[in-house]
Design an enzyme around this catalytic site. Structure first.
Site, PDB file in Angstrom:
ATOM      1  CB  CYS A  36      -0.871  -0.027   1.249  1.00  0.00           C
ATOM      2  SG  CYS A  36      -1.849   1.464   1.477  1.00  0.00           S
ATOM      3  CB  CYS A  87      -3.088   3.716  -5.676  1.00  0.00           C
ATOM      4  SG  CYS A  87      -4.353   2.805  -4.774  1.00  0.00           S
TER       5      CYS A  87
HETATM    6  N1  DGL Z   1      -4.022   0.421  -2.200  1.00  0.00           N
HETATM    7  C1  DGL Z   1      -3.629   1.532  -1.410  1.00  0.00           C
HETATM    8  C2  DGL Z   1      -2.386   2.238  -1.961  1.00  0.00           C
HETATM    9  O1  DGL Z   1      -1.554   1.642  -2.641  1.00  0.00           O
HETATM   10  C3  DGL Z   1      -4.656   2.579  -1.048  1.00  0.00           C
HETATM   11  C4  DGL Z   1      -6.097   2.283  -1.019  1.00  0.00           C
HETATM   12  C5  DGL Z   1      -6.864   3.135   0.010  1.00  0.00           C
HETATM   13  O2  DGL Z   1      -6.949   4.378  -0.133  1.00  0.00           O
HETATM   14  O3  DGL Z   1      -7.358   2.524   0.939  1.00  0.00           O
HETATM   15  O4  DGL Z   1      -2.154   3.371  -1.676  1.00  0.00           O
END
Ligand code: DGL
Length: 211
Positions: free
Chosen positions: A80, A192
């Site tokens: 993340c 993301c």
């Molecule tokens: N998948 C997450 C990232 O790479 C973010 C998703 C979210 O905002 O919860 O930042």
């Protein structure tokens, strides 16, 4: 006859706020087909991209012992960008388990761009991070980096993975701020882990040839 003990299979814990980290788990599975993968999605405070930094740090510090107890991982991957750009240091201070983060690919983008203009598509949290600005200062010196934060894209990716319809017009609207600029980026970073699941839809919203 002497028997040799089986080589233990390493356990990797892959963590994200939702299903986005599965894009990272897929790559790990391809590279390390025999390791044991445990995937944890924290949808209690989903989306992470709309949370204060202190909330994310406290949440991850609070979860860490439970994750370690549950999966007994040899390595933790914070799949993340939103969390990695703020929690890696405090998490590493709390455990001896190695922790790997995922952060926006500023350095490879700076190597790829021809017109020195890079787009960063990430969450609203990630685009504000000092960590990201430090990456830009260190690795994309002389480039213009246009940052756009969107949580709508996170929801669209979750929908797509659940087999629900995706709103392409909304995706195009979310991507548009990257394009209303003096120079259009020729490279766009999917900053993301949810966004690779929307790669085709995002590509269709960008000028042809954008990498
Ligand atoms: N998948 C997450 C990232 O790479 C973010 C998703 C979210 O905002 O919860 O930042």
């Amino acid at each position: 006859m002497p028997t040799t003990a089986p080589t233990p299979v390493p356990t990797l814990l892959v963590f994200d706020s939702g299903i986005g980290g599965l894009s990272i788990a897929d790559e790990i599975r391809r590279a390390l087909p025999t390791c044991r993968l445990v995937y944890v999605a924290d949808n209690v405070i989903f989306t992470y991209g709309t949370q204060e930094e202190s909330v994310l740090v406290n949440r991850l510090l609070q979860l860490l012992p439970t994750l370690e107890q549950y999966a007994r991982p040899d390595l933790i991957v914070i799949a993340c960008n939103t969390a990695s750009t703020v929690v890696l240091e405090p998490l590493r201070a709390q455990t001896t388990t190695p922790i790997i983060g995922v952060v926006p690919a500023i350095k490879p983008a700076a190597q790829l761009t021809q017109n020195r203009t890079i787009g960063l598509l990430a969450t609203p949290g990630t685009v504000k991070r000092q960590y990201v600005q430090r990456l830009v200062d260190e690795f994309a010196h002389g480039c213009t980096v246009i940052k756009t934060g969107s949580s709508e894209l996170v929801h669209q990716a979750e929908n797509k993975l659940r087999g629900l319809p995706v709103d392409e017009a909304l995706i195009a609207r979310e991507v548009a701020p990257l394009l209303n600029q003096a120079t259009t980026p020729d490279v766009v970073i999917l900053g993301c882990t949810h966004f690779p699941f929307l790669r085709e839809e995002i590509s269709r919203a960008l000028p042809p040839g954008t990498r």
